[in-house]
Design an enzyme around this catalytic site. Structure first.
Site, PDB file in Angstrom:
ATOM      1  N   ALA A  70       0.804  -1.217   0.000  1.00 30.08           N
ATOM      2  CA  ALA A  70       0.000   0.000   0.000  1.00 30.08           C
ATOM      3  C   ALA A  70       0.844   1.276   0.000  1.00 30.08           C
ATOM      4  O   ALA A  70       0.395   2.314  -0.488  1.00 30.08           O
ATOM      5  CB  ALA A  70      -0.948   0.004   1.188  1.00 30.08           C
ATOM      6  N   THR A  71       2.055   1.205   0.517  1.00 33.61           N
ATOM      7  CA  THR A  71       2.916   2.404   0.452  1.00 33.61           C
ATOM      8  C   THR A  71       3.126   2.775  -1.011  1.00 33.61           C
ATOM      9  O   THR A  71       3.002   3.942  -1.405  1.00 33.61           O
ATOM     10  CB  THR A  71       4.269   2.129   1.151  1.00 33.61           C
ATOM     11  OG1 THR A  71       4.003   1.880   2.537  1.00 33.61           O
ATOM     12  CG2 THR A  71       5.222   3.315   1.016  1.00 33.61           C
ATOM     13  N   ASN A 150      -5.427   3.964  11.062  1.00 35.56           N
ATOM     14  CA  ASN A 150      -4.649   2.828  11.557  1.00 35.56           C
ATOM     15  C   ASN A 150      -4.275   2.946  13.033  1.00 35.56           C
ATOM     16  O   ASN A 150      -3.881   1.966  13.643  1.00 35.56           O
ATOM     17  CB  ASN A 150      -3.375   2.646  10.723  1.00 35.56           C
ATOM     18  CG  ASN A 150      -2.605   3.926  10.562  1.00 35.56           C
ATOM     19  OD1 ASN A 150      -3.113   4.912  10.026  1.00 35.56           O
ATOM     20  ND2 ASN A 150      -1.385   3.958  11.047  1.00 35.56           N
ATOM     21  N   GLN A 180      -6.828  -0.433   6.122  1.00 35.15           N
ATOM     22  CA  GLN A 180      -7.345  -0.972   7.393  1.00 35.15           C
ATOM     23  C   GLN A 180      -8.841  -1.272   7.322  1.00 35.15           C
ATOM     24  O   GLN A 180      -9.442  -1.686   8.312  1.00 35.15           O
ATOM     25  CB  GLN A 180      -7.054   0.005   8.553  1.00 35.15           C
ATOM     26  CG  GLN A 180      -5.582   0.261   8.796  1.00 35.15           C
ATOM     27  CD  GLN A 180      -4.838  -0.927   9.391  1.00 35.15           C
ATOM     28  OE1 GLN A 180      -5.427  -1.942   9.774  1.00 35.15           O
ATOM     29  NE2 GLN A 180      -3.519  -0.822   9.461  1.00 35.15           N
ATOM     30  N   SER A 200      -3.613  -3.641   0.790  1.00 36.88           N
ATOM     31  CA  SER A 200      -2.353  -4.348   1.041  1.00 36.88           C
ATOM     32  C   SER A 200      -2.647  -5.773   1.510  1.00 36.88           C
ATOM     33  O   SER A 200      -3.575  -5.988   2.298  1.00 36.88           O
ATOM     34  CB  SER A 200      -1.582  -3.585   2.124  1.00 36.88           C
ATOM     35  OG  SER A 200      -0.372  -4.228   2.402  1.00 36.88           O
ATOM     36  N   HIS A 202      -0.718  -7.926   3.352  1.00 34.66           N
ATOM     37  CA  HIS A 202      -0.277  -8.455   4.654  1.00 34.66           C
ATOM     38  C   HIS A 202      -1.149  -8.017   5.819  1.00 34.66           C
ATOM     39  O   HIS A 202      -0.967  -8.480   6.943  1.00 34.66           O
ATOM     40  CB  HIS A 202       1.206  -8.143   4.905  1.00 34.66           C
ATOM     41  CG  HIS A 202       1.541  -6.727   5.235  1.00 34.66           C
ATOM     42  ND1 HIS A 202       1.814  -6.313   6.510  1.00 34.66           N
ATOM     43  CD2 HIS A 202       1.659  -5.629   4.460  1.00 34.66           C
ATOM     44  CE1 HIS A 202       2.104  -5.019   6.500  1.00 34.66           C
ATOM     45  NE2 HIS A 202       2.015  -4.581   5.268  1.00 34.66           N
ATOM     46  N   THR A 238       8.456  -7.127 -13.225  1.00 33.61           N
ATOM     47  CA  THR A 238       7.837  -8.453 -13.225  1.00 33.61           C
ATOM     48  C   THR A 238       7.002  -8.641 -11.958  1.00 33.61           C
ATOM     49  O   THR A 238       7.494  -8.415 -10.855  1.00 33.61           O
ATOM     50  CB  THR A 238       8.928  -9.545 -13.295  1.00 33.61           C
ATOM     51  OG1 THR A 238       9.708  -9.289 -14.462  1.00 33.61           O
ATOM     52  CG2 THR A 238       8.325 -10.946 -13.377  1.00 33.61           C
ATOM     53  N   CYS A 325       4.158   1.921  12.574  1.00 28.46           N
ATOM     54  CA  CYS A 325       4.902   2.511  11.464  1.00 28.46           C
ATOM     55  C   CYS A 325       5.767   3.666  11.942  1.00 28.46           C
ATOM     56  O   CYS A 325       6.749   4.012  11.317  1.00 28.46           O
ATOM     57  CB  CYS A 325       3.950   3.033  10.391  1.00 28.46           C
ATOM     58  SG  CYS A 325       2.853   1.761   9.803  1.00 28.46           S
TER      59      CYS A 325
HETATM   60  N1  PMP Z   1      -1.931   2.815   4.941  1.00 27.14           N
HETATM   61  C1  PMP Z   1      -2.329   2.414   6.161  1.00 27.14           C
HETATM   62  C2  PMP Z   1      -3.573   3.003   6.756  1.00 27.14           C
HETATM   63  C3  PMP Z   1      -1.591   1.453   6.858  1.00 27.14           C
HETATM   64  O1  PMP Z   1      -2.001   1.061   8.077  1.00 27.14           O
HETATM   65  C4  PMP Z   1      -0.417   0.916   6.265  1.00 27.14           C
HETATM   66  C5  PMP Z   1       0.415  -0.116   7.000  1.00 27.14           C
HETATM   67  N2  PMP Z   1       0.875   0.296   8.257  1.00 27.14           N
HETATM   68  C6  PMP Z   1      -0.041   1.369   4.997  1.00 27.14           C
HETATM   69  C7  PMP Z   1      -0.820   2.315   4.368  1.00 27.14           C
HETATM   70  C8  PMP Z   1       1.188   0.853   4.309  1.00 27.14           C
HETATM   71  O2  PMP Z   1       0.977  -0.449   3.846  1.00 27.14           O
HETATM   72  P1  PMP Z   1       2.187  -1.384   3.358  1.00 27.14           P
HETATM   73  O3  PMP Z   1       2.817  -1.919   4.605  1.00 27.14           O
HETATM   74  O4  PMP Z   1       1.538  -2.438   2.536  1.00 27.14           O
HETATM   75  O5  PMP Z   1       3.118  -0.535   2.562  1.00 27.14           O
END
Ligand code: PMP
Length: 377
Positions: A70-71, A150, A180, A200, A202, A238, A325
């Protein structure tokens, strides 16, 4: 045995995700861009996962573009949309409670000359959708708002805000970081009026290192990664077939039981709330009626977050201090929600999963009580 209550940071990969990834590493290891049979088999994995995600979030499979997480999805959406739609329209509207992977690219655009309006929560800790709507004007190229915060689980009024924005300013691009919320609260892409949605793997029992950007038909973004033109040129490189296979397997395993999972999470959340309310010196920083049942932020007064975190860790219980984070840095997001420095210093985030049991909550409660006895002496 570990009691893992840090599921907003990451979740344990589920068995179907691990098996699907393993199979793609040992057997189905072709490059999805190759024209031969092994390439076609690998490409089928990508398309199966696109279909699984599309059916879980009610979008077209062709709208799903794979990223590294997601980043990357957030960066690609924000920087990529600004490049296409922000040449003449130089204003961006967002909130002051976004994840850094949204806040930082927007800050970069601000440095490059964009006007940025950040909507803060009101005194009751809620973002008012009218505030988002009224900040948007003819000069706005992008609105980016998360679905579920989050740090405390607060659910933002995205649908009401985005619906009005798309009605009044159809050319303004709407982006939602739904990390989330995906498979934790019901989301239908077409009902939240988002042109771009980030998710995302994970966070939903898939594997780290893969995510998706869901982009509505007709929307364009300038790619951050250019190269071989994979993912229709939106994201070259890829595709990680094993991780994508795991993503699809996790989505398929989880989505049929979403309603039941929400109900269970609500019951566990309620039980946690009632047990916590028996303990003196605890503030609950997540409101029941406006927050996801999967996340609860609390403050154990007069005990610093990290001290309580490590005390619980010594009992095999894993929680997070504020947002994982931010690696323990004082949370500006909790400040935005109006928490005092005292409460922020002692905030811990408890985030549950489908695997959390009432016994886990009992262990957490006795861990907190024991911590108060020992650490407050
Ligand atoms: N957005 C939110 C609201 C998140 O909680 C997170 C993960 N902490 C991310 C983005 C980033 O996701 P990723 O770890 O897949 O880069």
């Amino acid at each position: 045995m570990n009691i893992y209550l840090d599921n907003a940071s990451t979740t344990k990969p589920c068995e179907p995700a691990v098996s699907a990834a393993f199979y793609c590493m040992v057997e189905n290891y072709g490059n999805p861009s190759s024209l031969h049979k092994m390439g076609i088999e690998a490409e089928k994995v990508l398309n199966d996962t696109r279909r699984a995600i599309a059916s879980a979030i009610a979008c077209a499979p062709e709208s799903v573009y794979f990223t590294s997480g997601a980043t990357e999805s957030n960066n690609a959406a924000i920087l990529g949309a600004a490049e296409i739609y922000g040449r003449r329209k130089r204003k961006i509207v967002t909130t002051s409670i976004e994840h850094p992977s949204v806040a930082e690219p927007i800050k970069r655009l601000e440095e490059l000359g964009y006007e940025v309006v950040r909507i803060s929560p009101n005194r009751s800790g809620e973002i008012e959708y009218e505030d988002i709507i009224s900040a948007v004007d003819d000069n706005t190229c992008l609105v980016s708002c998360m679905l579920v915060n989050n740090e405390n689980g607060y659910i933002l009024p995205i649908k009401r805000a985005f619906m009005a924005i798309k009605r009044n300013f159809p050319e303004c691009i709407t982006h939602c970081d739904a990390v989330q919320g995906f498979l934790k609260i019901p989301i239908r892409a077409n009902e939240i009026y988002a042109d771009l949605i980030s998710i995302s793997a994970h966070k939903i029992h898939g594997i780290k290192g893969v995510g998706a950007l869901i982009m509505k038909k007709g929307i364009r973004i300038a790619p951050i990664l250019r190269g071989g033109g994979q993912e229709k040129g939106v994201r070259s490189g890829t595709e990680s077939v094993p991780l994508i296979a795991g993503f699809g397997a996790a989505v398929s395993a989880l989505s049929p039981t979403l309603q039941q999972a929400i109900k269970n999470a609500e019951e566990i959340n309620e039980y946690l709330r009632s047990r916590l309310s028996d303990i003196e010196g605890i503030s609950i920083n997540s409101k029941q009626d406006s927050c996801s049942p999967f996340i609860m932020n609390i403050s154990v007064e007069r005990i610093r977050s990290e001290i309580m975190l490590h005390h619980l860790e010594s009992k095999g219980i894993f929680v997070s201090s504020g947002s994982a984070c931010s690696k323990g840095a004082k949370s500006s997001v909790l400040k935005e929600f109006g928490l005092s420095d005292r409460l922020i210093d002692s905030a811990i985030r408890i985030s549950i999963s489908r695997e959390t049991t009432w016994g886990d909550i009992d262990a957490l409660i006795s861990g907190i009580r024991d911590g108060q006895e020992k650490l407050l002496k």
